[in-house]
Design a protein around this motif. Structure first.
Motif, PDB file in Angstrom:
ATOM      1  N   SER A   1       0.756  -0.848  -0.288  1.00  0.00           N
ATOM      2  CA  SER A   1       0.605   0.100  -0.128  1.00  0.00           C
ATOM      3  C   SER A   1       1.030   0.968   0.133  1.00  0.00           C
ATOM      4  N   LEU A   2       0.984   2.469  -0.606  1.00  0.00           N
ATOM      5  CA  LEU A   2       1.405   3.589  -0.931  1.00  0.00           C
ATOM      6  C   LEU A   2       0.355   4.567   0.071  1.00  0.00           C
ATOM      7  N   ILE A   3       1.360   5.598   1.003  1.00  0.00           N
ATOM      8  CA  ILE A   3       0.759   6.459   1.467  1.00  0.00           C
ATOM      9  C   ILE A   3       1.450   8.057   1.058  1.00  0.00           C
ATOM     10  N   SER A   4      -0.092   8.313   0.559  1.00  0.00           N
ATOM     11  CA  SER A   4      -0.520  10.082   0.425  1.00  0.00           C
ATOM     12  C   SER A   4       0.203  10.628   0.856  1.00  0.00           C
ATOM     13  N   ALA A   5       0.827  12.202   0.525  1.00  0.00           N
ATOM     14  CA  ALA A   5       0.715  12.530   1.345  1.00  0.00           C
ATOM     15  C   ALA A   5      -0.154  13.532   2.486  1.00  0.00           C
ATOM     16  N   ALA A   6      -0.984  13.618   2.525  1.00  0.00           N
ATOM     17  CA  ALA A   6      -1.803  13.718   2.675  1.00  0.00           C
ATOM     18  C   ALA A   6      -3.169  12.723   3.520  1.00  0.00           C
ATOM     19  N   GLY A   7      -1.892  11.756   3.995  1.00  0.00           N
ATOM     20  CA  GLY A   7      -2.246   9.795   4.584  1.00  0.00           C
ATOM     21  C   GLY A   7      -3.030   8.988   4.174  1.00  0.00           C
TER      22      GLY A   7
ATOM     23  N   PHE B   1       4.495  10.210  -2.721  1.00  0.00           N
ATOM     24  CA  PHE B   1       3.947   9.534  -1.635  1.00  0.00           C
ATOM     25  C   PHE B   1       5.183   9.723  -0.807  1.00  0.00           C
ATOM     26  N   THR B   2       4.516  10.009   0.767  1.00  0.00           N
ATOM     27  CA  THR B   2       5.682   9.986   2.251  1.00  0.00           C
ATOM     28  C   THR B   2       6.245   7.998   1.503  1.00  0.00           C
ATOM     29  N   GLU B   3       5.262   7.175   1.618  1.00  0.00           N
ATOM     30  CA  GLU B   3       6.019   6.623   2.026  1.00  0.00           C
ATOM     31  C   GLU B   3       5.332   4.508   0.892  1.00  0.00           C
ATOM     32  N   LEU B   4       5.896   2.990   1.590  1.00  0.00           N
ATOM     33  CA  LEU B   4       5.236   2.086   0.856  1.00  0.00           C
ATOM     34  C   LEU B   4       5.564   1.690   1.473  1.00  0.00           C
TER      35      LEU B   4
END
Length: 782
Positions: free
Chosen positions: A138-144, A176-179
């Motif tokens: 799952s990818l985490i966007s800057a907006a969470g 994206f902030t993290e994977l």
């Protein structure tokens, strides 16, 4: 009584672009001779013909399907960098250039960003536990916001595996902030994570290969990917006054780019003329494919070519699907062949079976009256996808190795649809479960049009209407249709009108005032735990059978169907009153293997009942022969040979293979032998050990509840010897693919530098050890 086999109809031959034949077509196309099949195909004014075309680029240009590597993140030597955690007492470590999660329970990783957008595929390479393990990304966007990704492919490659996750439509253009990587079900080691950008054309079959199946929504068609601004063409071959050009186009959601006014422009040209004959608006969303038909009467006798150009107003290059490209030479009396498979339909649940079951099936009874009814037809297995794979390829699961509903056939598997298509027939498949369609086992490969639901299986009314619609649209074409119905499968939920035929609605099947049943837990569906009236499920099952018969009646009354060739059968039966199971088909017994078979058509004698045991795998060969296609490439023997058999001749033995390859069976002379090929836990028996044998006298014990192997040791040895000899035979190569993997995907990964040294596959392992003997097995019996 013996009957004469009908006189053969002269075979017809037409063009094909499949297997080795497409190589020859490609070579001829390169020389400018033929790009769309042989001009020597027999047409005939009566039956009509479909001549399939193969487009080639105008320029000496092959579009690149190779993706671009955006970024590669190597696993860090310090597990803390990727926030590696595991369940249990073990700790993550780094070794052999991999970040290792050593626990059997699994663990998780968090790959820190920023991860720049621009990719549409993620490949995680490492060592995993194959199908025993679940890996989620799952990818985490800057907006969470969390964007989950589903693995499309899992390749066992050399010492590593490549897990491929497609991400065609990411919701943001910001980094994206993290994977997040979650791994469950065993230890693993990750080597690196790659981020790729695949071109739109890579989502489709390439132009330099044969037509492939392209699925958009619930429909699929045969064709290629056409890159934007690349003009392709092919000769139309001999054009007659009644010829029609047919084509269609669509766009996969994963391959859509940010453009405006996507359209396919179609031109017919020749010496001194160039006519724009059509433009398909691919922005329309009312249907996954847009169709085109062009009357070629004005070009009769001329040499002409058809060209296609995909265009859209934008900078980012896209691609579309160019499908069902052919020239139709319409016939006045085109033939039809229809194969109907009713899922989970017991062989005794037809009125014309005359086996004492209170069930009304007037439509199928009438079909049996105008043709042949085979009283002893057996399926090769008790699972839906494996059985259909066997019926549609003529290859037994013993050899084909498609053993579950989640496995996929290789692209190279030759299906009945492809055999008809090769002979110039239009092909249609309408199935009612996702796992039979292009997104599942892919049994419908090679069919011009396929319909498969993405959600819950529909009632028979919907697929029957779909077949009727497509059949009407195929006027003038010889057509082969495969229709699959799911109604008789659990849970039995017939329309109230048909439930009322066999069950009094005033009777509560769960009436608490009545005594409970004494069934062993695990031998019946959990929802029936509190059932009191135990005959209720079987009544609903009969309601389902009568309902599907009523819906089939509408199709069987269609004028072309009445004049055509029809086969009705089932993939397997159902346990309604079994001992080891009820209202499912887990057991490998006559209840789950005996299926109906009706064959009707002009070449079939009327009102004939065949008492001999027949092999369901012969249906495809029989249909081809009765269609006059004796030269078609397809295995099997003609079922009509049983008309010539002596009445006193012994019945042929019948062999079957159970789900997942757990067991195998031999049925002969009213005896049924079961051999356990893998240890298995069953609700009533507990753990059934490897090589366990059971023998059943079907005249006294049709439900196979009493094991007589101890009392009948000589018979057990004899039948076991036959079964073991059969298991050691091999007539065909396996047709099962590595899970969810196509040859095109393997080739793409190989070109990108991933290891493709495939390890020994389960499909290559023998069913029995070489050294195992009958006496070895007999000594193991309790």
């Amino acid at each position: 009584m013996r009957h004469s086999i009908p006189t053969p109809v002269p075979p017809r031959v037409a063009a094909c672009c499949k297997g080795a034949l497409w190589v020859a077509a490609l070579l001829l196309g390169g020389l400018g001779l033929v790009a769309c099949g042989s001009d020597e195909a027999t047409t005939g004014a009566g039956p009509g013909e479909v001549r399939y075309l193969w487009p080639r680029p105008f320029e000496d240009f092959t579009p690149s399907h190779q993706p671009t590597l955006i970024a590669r993140l190597e696993a860090p030597s310090d597990p803390a960098v990727w926030k590696a955690t595991v369940e249990g007492e073990a700790t993550p470590r780094y070794g052999n250039q991999r970040l290792v999660l050593p626990t059997a329970k699994g663990g998780s990783l968090i790959v820190p960003g920023p991860l720049q957008p621009g990719f549409n595929r993620i490949v995680v390479e490492g060592v995993f536990q194959g199908t025993k393990q679940r890996v989620d990304l799952s990818l985490i966007s800057a907006a969470g916001r969390e964007v989950p990704l589903q693995a499309q492919i899992a390749l066992p490659l050399g010492s590593n595996q490549s897990l491929i996750f497609d991400a065609p439509k990411l919701p943001t253009s910001k980094p994206f902030t993290e994977l997040r990587i979650s791994i469950q079900g065993g230890p693993s080691g990750i080597q690196h994570v790659d981020f790729w950008q695949r071109p739109a054309s890579a989502h489709y079959p390439p132009l330099d290969g044969p037509a492939g199946t392209i699925a958009i929504g619930e429909e699929a068609r045969m064709g290629w990917g056409l890159p934007q601004d690349l003009k392709v063409s092919c000769p139309l071959g001999p054009i007659k006054s009644g010829s029609t050009l047919i084509a269609s186009a669509g766009m996969l959601k994963a391959a859509r780019t940010r453009g405006e006014d996507p359209r396919l422009e179609v031109t017919i040209s020749g010496q001194g003329f160039s006519d724009a004959v059509g433009s398909l608006d691919l922005a329309r969303k009312d249907h996954p494919f847009q169709d085109l038909e062009v009357d070629l009467a004005k070009y009769a006798g001329l040499e002409a070519r058809v060209s296609f150009l995909f265009k859209q107003e934008q900078a980012e290059l896209g691609a579309c699907a160019l499908t069902n490209l052919a020239v139709l030479d319409a016939g006045k009396s085109p033939p039809l062949a229809l194969l109907i498979t009713s899922d989970t339909h017991r062989g005794d649940h037809l009125g014309c079976a005359n086996l004492g079951v209170d069930v009304s099936t007037p439509s199928l009874d009438a079909l049996g009256q105008r043709g042949m009814f085979f009283e002893r037809t057996y399926s090769s297995t008790n699972v839906t996808s494996p059985s259909h794979a066997a019926i549609l390829t003529g290859i037994h699961p013993r050899d084909g190795r498609v053993l579950t509903n989640t496995e996929r056939m290789v692209d190279e598997a030759w299906t009945l649809g492809e055999a008809y298509r090769q002979q110039g027939w239009w092909t249609i498949a309408v199935v009612t479960v996702r796992h039979l369609g292009p997104l599942g086992t892919h049994i419908a490969q090679g069919f011009d049009k396929v319909w498969a639901p993405l959600g819950r299986p529909p009632r028979a009314e919907i697929p029957v209407e779909q077949v009727q619609q497509w059949l009407d649209e195929a006027a003038g074409r010889p057509v082969f249709i495969w229709l699959h119905l799911f109604d008789a499968h659990d849970p039995y939920e017939p329309p109230s009108e048909f439930a009322a035929r066999y069950w009094d609605a005033s009777l509560d099947p769960f009436d608490p005032s009545l005594p409970p049943h004494n069934w062993t837990p695990g031998t019946y569906p959990p929802r029936l735990k509190d059932l009191r009236r135990t005959d209720w499920p079987a009544a609903l099952y009969r309601g389902e059978v009568s309902y599907l018969d009523k819906e089939l009646g509408r199709l069987l009354r269609h004028p072309r169907v009445q004049q055509g060739l029809v086969a009705f059968t089932a993939d397997h039966g159902e346990e309604l009153d079994g001992i080891l199971s009820r209202f499912d088909h887990r057991s490998l017994t006559p209840s789950t293997l005996h299926v109906p078979l009706i064959l009707a058509g002009d070449q079939v004698p009327e009102g004939v009942r065949v008492e001999r045991s027949v092999d369901q795998l012969d249906i495809g060969r029989t249909l081809l022969d009765l269609s006059g296609l004796y030269g078609a490439d397809y295995p099997g023997r003609n079922l009509l040979r049983h008309l010539e058999a002596d009445e006193g001749a012994p019945q042929e033995p019948f062999f079957a293979l159970g789900a997942h390859g757990f067991n195998a069976s031999l049925t002969a002379d009213n005896w049924h032998l079961l051999l356990q090929l893998r240890s298995q836990r069953q609700p009533l028996l507990g753990r059934v050990p490897l090589w366990h044998v059971s023998l059943h006298d079907l005249t006294q014990d049709p439900l196979c509840g009493t094991n007589l192997q101890e009392q009948e040791k000589a018979r057990t040895r004899s039948m076991l010897e036959q079964l073991m000899a059969w298991l050691r035979q091999r007539e065909h190569d396996p047709i099962v693919a590595m899970r969810n993997t196509s040859a095109a995907e393997i080739a793409e990964l190989s070109a990108l530098g991933y290891s493709t040294g495939v390890e020994s596959l389960e499909s290559e392992k023998p069913w029995l050890p070489v050294e195992l003997t009958v006496e070895d097995i007999m000594e193991r019996q309790p």
